[in-house]
Design a protein around this motif. Sequence first.
Motif, PDB file in Angstrom:
ATOM      1  N   HIS A   1       0.830  -1.199   0.000  1.00  9.07           N
ATOM      2  CA  HIS A   1       0.000   0.000   0.000  1.00  9.07           C
ATOM      3  C   HIS A   1       0.873   1.260   0.000  1.00  9.07           C
ATOM      4  CE1 HIS A   1      -3.503   2.481   0.761  1.00  9.07           C
ATOM      5  NE2 HIS A   1      -2.865   3.050   1.764  1.00  9.07           N
ATOM      6  N   GLU A   2       1.899   1.291   0.844  1.00 10.39           N
ATOM      7  CA  GLU A   2       2.798   2.440   0.899  1.00 10.39           C
ATOM      8  C   GLU A   2       3.542   2.618  -0.426  1.00 10.39           C
ATOM      9  OE1 GLU A   2       5.215   1.617   4.314  1.00 10.39           O
ATOM     10  OE2 GLU A   2       3.654   2.247   5.722  1.00 10.39           O
ATOM     11  N   SER A   3       3.937   1.513  -1.035  1.00  8.98           N
ATOM     12  CA  SER A   3       4.639   1.576  -2.309  1.00  8.98           C
ATOM     13  C   SER A   3       3.732   2.154  -3.393  1.00  8.98           C
ATOM     14  CB  SER A   3       5.110   0.176  -2.706  1.00  8.98           C
ATOM     15  OG  SER A   3       5.723   0.201  -3.961  1.00  8.98           O
ATOM     16  N   LYS A   4       2.474   1.751  -3.410  1.00  7.81           N
ATOM     17  CA  LYS A   4       1.525   2.274  -4.388  1.00  7.81           C
ATOM     18  C   LYS A   4       1.288   3.764  -4.166  1.00  7.81           C
ATOM     19  CE  LYS A   4      -0.926  -2.030  -5.235  1.00  7.81           C
ATOM     20  NZ  LYS A   4      -2.164  -2.775  -5.029  1.00  7.81           N
ATOM     21  N   GLN A   5       1.204   4.173  -2.892  1.00  8.60           N
ATOM     22  CA  GLN A   5       1.015   5.595  -2.584  1.00  8.60           C
ATOM     23  C   GLN A   5       2.205   6.411  -3.076  1.00  8.60           C
ATOM     24  OE1 GLN A   5       0.168   5.803   1.662  1.00  8.60           O
ATOM     25  NE2 GLN A   5      -1.799   6.726   1.164  1.00  8.60           N
ATOM     26  N   GLU A   6       3.413   5.923  -2.809  1.00 10.26           N
ATOM     27  CA  GLU A   6       4.621   6.629  -3.244  1.00 10.26           C
ATOM     28  C   GLU A   6       4.654   6.737  -4.765  1.00 10.26           C
ATOM     29  OE1 GLU A   6       7.876   4.476  -1.577  1.00 10.26           O
ATOM     30  OE2 GLU A   6       7.463   5.146   0.462  1.00 10.26           O
ATOM     31  N   GLN A   7       4.295   5.656  -5.441  1.00 11.55           N
ATOM     32  CA  GLN A   7       4.289   5.668  -6.905  1.00 11.55           C
ATOM     33  C   GLN A   7       3.257   6.659  -7.421  1.00 11.55           C
ATOM     34  OE1 GLN A   7       6.465   4.012  -8.879  1.00 11.55           O
ATOM     35  NE2 GLN A   7       5.582   5.188 -10.547  1.00 11.55           N
ATOM     36  N   HIS A   8       2.093   6.697  -6.805  1.00  9.16           N
ATOM     37  CA  HIS A   8       1.034   7.626  -7.199  1.00  9.16           C
ATOM     38  C   HIS A   8       1.497   9.077  -7.012  1.00  9.16           C
ATOM     39  CE1 HIS A   8      -2.959   9.127  -7.993  1.00  9.16           C
ATOM     40  NE2 HIS A   8      -2.958   9.776  -6.839  1.00  9.16           N
ATOM     41  N   GLU A   9       2.160   9.356  -5.888  1.00 10.83           N
ATOM     42  CA  GLU A   9       2.653  10.711  -5.627  1.00 10.83           C
ATOM     43  C   GLU A   9       3.732  11.096  -6.628  1.00 10.83           C
ATOM     44  OE1 GLU A   9       3.828  10.805  -1.527  1.00 10.83           O
ATOM     45  OE2 GLU A   9       1.771  10.597  -0.811  1.00 10.83           O
ATOM     46  N   GLU A  10       4.590  10.154  -7.000  1.00 13.09           N
ATOM     47  CA  GLU A  10       5.627  10.431  -7.994  1.00 13.09           C
ATOM     48  C   GLU A  10       4.985  10.705  -9.354  1.00 13.09           C
ATOM     49  OE1 GLU A  10       8.336   7.139  -8.038  1.00 13.09           O
ATOM     50  OE2 GLU A  10       9.077   7.557  -6.033  1.00 13.09           O
ATOM     51  N   ASP A  11       3.948   9.948  -9.688  1.00 14.43           N
ATOM     52  CA  ASP A  11       3.268  10.150 -10.963  1.00 14.43           C
ATOM     53  C   ASP A  11       2.577  11.507 -11.013  1.00 14.43           C
ATOM     54  OD1 ASP A  11       4.120   7.667 -11.761  1.00 14.43           O
ATOM     55  OD2 ASP A  11       2.201   6.670 -11.400  1.00 14.43           O
ATOM     56  N   LYS A  12       2.020  11.937  -9.884  1.00 12.92           N
ATOM     57  CA  LYS A  12       1.362  13.235  -9.828  1.00 12.92           C
ATOM     58  C   LYS A  12       2.362  14.377  -9.972  1.00 12.92           C
ATOM     59  CE  LYS A  12      -1.688  14.405  -6.717  1.00 12.92           C
ATOM     60  NZ  LYS A  12      -2.423  14.504  -5.453  1.00 12.92           N
ATOM     61  N   GLY A  13       3.559  14.185  -9.426  1.00 10.87           N
ATOM     62  CA  GLY A  13       4.576  15.228  -9.437  1.00 10.87           C
ATOM     63  C   GLY A  13       5.205  15.462 -10.798  1.00 10.87           C
TER      64      GLY A  13
END
Length: 57
Positions: free
Chosen positions: A44-56
Amino acid sequence: MNTQTEVLKRNIDNMIIQDNQGGLNDQEKFIMQKLMREKYQQEHESKQEQHEEDKGE
């Protein structure tokens, strides 16, 4: 997938095999549940980090 998640998955898989072959005692069941929660949390944390990187980007 990071190394720690791979190790957790392997440990969980081994415990499932052991449970299917002869059953787990209460302590082993508790450990397996703890490992599964930890693996889920890491994913879950890995998916959140990936999502935040994609948004940035």
